[in-house]
Structure formats: C-alpha cells, structure tokens
Design a protein around this motif. Structure first.
Motif, PDB file in Angstrom:
ATOM      1  N   GLU A 122       0.829  -1.205   0.000  1.00  0.00           N
ATOM      2  CA  GLU A 122       0.000   0.000   0.000  1.00  0.00           C
ATOM      3  C   GLU A 122       0.867   1.260   0.000  1.00  0.00           C
ATOM      4  OE1 GLU A 122      -2.452  -3.340   1.097  1.00  0.00           O
ATOM      5  OE2 GLU A 122      -0.535  -2.625   1.891  1.00  0.00           O
ATOM      6  N   LEU A 123       1.947   1.227   0.768  1.00  0.00           N
ATOM      7  CA  LEU A 123       2.834   2.384   0.807  1.00  0.00           C
ATOM      8  C   LEU A 123       3.592   2.542  -0.502  1.00  0.00           C
ATOM      9  CD1 LEU A 123       4.115   4.745   2.249  1.00  0.00           C
ATOM     10  CD2 LEU A 123       5.715   3.175   3.362  1.00  0.00           C
ATOM     11  N   THR A 124       4.085   1.460  -1.057  1.00  0.00           N
ATOM     12  CA  THR A 124       4.807   1.560  -2.326  1.00  0.00           C
ATOM     13  C   THR A 124       3.901   2.105  -3.428  1.00  0.00           C
ATOM     14  OG1 THR A 124       4.345  -0.759  -2.894  1.00  0.00           O
ATOM     15  CG2 THR A 124       6.391  -0.303  -1.734  1.00  0.00           C
ATOM     16  N   ASP A 125       2.626   1.690  -3.432  1.00  0.00           N
ATOM     17  CA  ASP A 125       1.697   2.197  -4.448  1.00  0.00           C
ATOM     18  C   ASP A 125       1.527   3.708  -4.344  1.00  0.00           C
ATOM     19  OD1 ASP A 125       1.306  -0.317  -5.502  1.00  0.00           O
ATOM     20  OD2 ASP A 125      -0.589  -0.683  -4.449  1.00  0.00           O
ATOM     21  N   GLN A 126       1.430   4.221  -3.107  1.00  0.00           N
ATOM     22  CA  GLN A 126       1.268   5.662  -2.921  1.00  0.00           C
ATOM     23  C   GLN A 126       2.536   6.422  -3.280  1.00  0.00           C
ATOM     24  OE1 GLN A 126      -1.331   7.524  -2.320  1.00  0.00           O
ATOM     25  NE2 GLN A 126      -2.769   5.844  -2.068  1.00  0.00           N
ATOM     26  N   VAL A 127       3.692   5.824  -3.013  1.00  0.00           N
ATOM     27  CA  VAL A 127       4.963   6.501  -3.298  1.00  0.00           C
ATOM     28  C   VAL A 127       5.189   6.646  -4.802  1.00  0.00           C
ATOM     29  CG1 VAL A 127       7.475   6.241  -3.165  1.00  0.00           C
ATOM     30  CG2 VAL A 127       6.075   5.939  -1.117  1.00  0.00           C
ATOM     31  N   VAL A 128       4.854   5.629  -5.577  1.00  0.00           N
ATOM     32  CA  VAL A 128       5.104   5.708  -7.020  1.00  0.00           C
ATOM     33  C   VAL A 128       3.959   6.384  -7.769  1.00  0.00           C
ATOM     34  CG1 VAL A 128       6.568   3.652  -6.946  1.00  0.00           C
ATOM     35  CG2 VAL A 128       4.138   3.418  -7.537  1.00  0.00           C
ATOM     36  N   ALA A 129       2.831   6.641  -7.115  1.00  0.00           N
ATOM     37  CA  ALA A 129       1.675   7.239  -7.782  1.00  0.00           C
ATOM     38  C   ALA A 129       1.988   8.582  -8.447  1.00  0.00           C
ATOM     39  CB  ALA A 129       0.514   7.383  -6.800  1.00  0.00           C
ATOM     40  N   PRO A 130       2.799   9.467  -7.830  1.00  0.00           N
ATOM     41  CA  PRO A 130       3.068  10.763  -8.479  1.00  0.00           C
ATOM     42  C   PRO A 130       4.025  10.694  -9.668  1.00  0.00           C
ATOM     43  CG  PRO A 130       3.399  10.868  -6.085  1.00  0.00           C
ATOM     44  CD  PRO A 130       3.349   9.424  -6.473  1.00  0.00           C
ATOM     45  N   ILE A 131       4.619   9.549  -9.939  1.00  0.00           N
ATOM     46  CA  ILE A 131       5.653   9.447 -10.972  1.00  0.00           C
ATOM     47  C   ILE A 131       5.013   9.183 -12.330  1.00  0.00           C
ATOM     48  CG2 ILE A 131       7.675   8.163 -11.761  1.00  0.00           C
ATOM     49  CD1 ILE A 131       8.303   7.537  -8.855  1.00  0.00           C
ATOM     50  N   ASP A 132       5.334  10.009 -13.306  1.00  0.00           N
ATOM     51  CA  ASP A 132       4.907   9.797 -14.685  1.00  0.00           C
ATOM     52  C   ASP A 132       5.999   8.977 -15.381  1.00  0.00           C
ATOM     53  OD1 ASP A 132       4.080   9.825 -17.288  1.00  0.00           O
ATOM     54  OD2 ASP A 132       3.869  12.002 -17.438  1.00  0.00           O
ATOM     55  N   PHE A 133       5.814   7.685 -15.402  1.00  0.00           N
ATOM     56  CA  PHE A 133       6.838   6.801 -15.949  1.00  0.00           C
ATOM     57  C   PHE A 133       6.968   6.937 -17.465  1.00  0.00           C
ATOM     58  CE2 PHE A 133       5.954   4.804 -11.876  1.00  0.00           C
ATOM     59  CZ  PHE A 133       7.219   4.471 -11.439  1.00  0.00           C
ATOM     60  N   ALA A 134       5.955   7.499 -18.131  1.00  0.00           N
ATOM     61  CA  ALA A 134       6.013   7.654 -19.581  1.00  0.00           C
ATOM     62  C   ALA A 134       6.988   8.752 -19.997  1.00  0.00           C
ATOM     63  CB  ALA A 134       4.623   7.960 -20.126  1.00  0.00           C
ATOM     64  N   THR A 135       7.250   9.699 -19.093  1.00  0.00           N
ATOM     65  CA  THR A 135       8.128  10.821 -19.449  1.00  0.00           C
ATOM     66  C   THR A 135       9.409  10.876 -18.621  1.00  0.00           C
ATOM     67  OG1 THR A 135       6.981  12.296 -17.903  1.00  0.00           O
ATOM     68  CG2 THR A 135       6.133  12.194 -20.163  1.00  0.00           C
ATOM     69  N   ALA A 136       9.477  10.173 -17.515  1.00  0.00           N
ATOM     70  CA  ALA A 136      10.644  10.252 -16.628  1.00  0.00           C
ATOM     71  C   ALA A 136      11.897   9.735 -17.337  1.00  0.00           C
ATOM     72  CB  ALA A 136      10.392   9.453 -15.361  1.00  0.00           C
TER      73      ALA A 136
END
Length: 198
Positions: free
Chosen positions: A23-37
C-alpha cells in the motif's frame, strides 16, 4: 533478516524494523509519470522494496540511480540490479548526488524518491540533503517523501512546495507520503538559525 539486522546496526539511517507495505509503495510511485521520466533517483533504497516497483514500471531508457549509505544494502542491491541496463548503485550519501550524476554523464533528475528518516538524521545533514535535492531536481521535478511523522514539514517547506499528502494506514508503522516541487532558490536561514527559532 538483512533488513532487521541493518536496523539494529544503525536505526538512524534505516528508520523502520520492517520493509514497507505494498500500500505504501503504491502511494509513493503514484506521483511518478513513468512515460516521461528520464532519470529517477532513490535515496536509501535498502533491500529494494520501492526499487522493484520502479524497475517494473520504468521505460527501458529511463535511468535509475540508487544512493545507499549502508555497505551491506549496497552489496544486496548490486546482486539484484547490477545486471540491468541504466541502473546505477552508489554507495554514498544523498547530499553528494549531483556528483554521482555527473560521474555517470547524467543531468538533473525528474524524480527523487526518499524515505530517509529525517527525524533521526543529524539536523545539519538533513538540511544539506534537502538543499542539495532542490538543486539536483529539474525545476518541474518532484520529490516524493515518505515519513512516519509530520514533525519535519516546516523544514521541508523551506526548500519545497507541497503538492500532495497521503496518510497510509496499512503500513507498519503508518506513514505519510508527501509530494513536493522545488521552491525558488531564495536565501534561507542556516541550520543553526532554524534550530534557534524552533
């Protein structure tokens, strides 16, 4: 067992007895736009709980830089990720990340993921890490912090502007996920001045 042993060896840098929940890992990566990073930095990856998710969701050309102060965790990370392309494991301190990026021909980061326990870090070190991170991130970059209390938000606000805050109860202990954007680099008080004002 490695995680528990390292916590008992140096709790000031590990911060928790057990690895983070899904649950914590899901919230941590939620703000990351992996398509553009293009470049993601992780401070204190430990045994790789968050790194696994970053690796699974990144594009192959996205570079991941793992900065870990524990030699034992670094050895574990090398075993797990050294064979992957565009992954760099660094045994060092987060306040030297710009140097680590330059050594690898990298520019500033799109995202910094950080779970360092600022409540137990030396105050001057925490200050240096935050100030350094603001310089390492692109102007539109994001710092994603997870912490077990909100006691250091005044310190974070000196360098960053809060965009999002989540409270994850399904973690041991419950944690906060804070997403920040760099603030303009105006002069701020020194760590000593801040300590005097608290």
């Amino acid at each position: 067992m490695t995680f528990l042993e390292e916590f008992l060896r140096n709790p000031a840098t590990v911060g928790s007895l057990v690895p983070s929940s899904r649950e914590l890992t899901d919230q941590v990566v939620a703000p990351i736009d992996f398509a553009t990073a293009r470049c993601i930095v992780e401070y204190g990856p430990g045994t790789g709980v968050f790194t696994d998710v970053l690796m699974a969701r990144r594009r192959p050309e996205t570079t991941i830089v793992l900065v870990e102060v524990s030699r034992r965790f670094c050895q574990l990370l090398q075993q797990r990720y050294a064979s992957h392309t565009n992954v760099h494991i660094v045994h060092g301190s987060a306040d030297r990340t710009a140097e680590y990026l330059r050594q690898r021909g990298l520019e500033r980061a799109d995202y910094v993921v950080c779970g360092l326990p600022f409540s137990s870090l030396p105050r001057r070190l925490g200050w240096r890490i935050l100030e350094h991170t603001r310089q390492v991130l692109k102007p539109e970059g994001r710092l994603v912090l997870f912490q077990y209390s909100l006691r250091n938000t005044r310190l974070f606000d000196r360098f960053f502007r809060l965009l999002r805050q989540e409270h994850v109860l399904l973690n041991l202990p419950p944690a906060y996920v804070l997403t920040y954007v760099p603030s303009p680099t105006d002069p701020v008080a020194t760590p000593v001045e801040q300590a005097d004002s608290c």
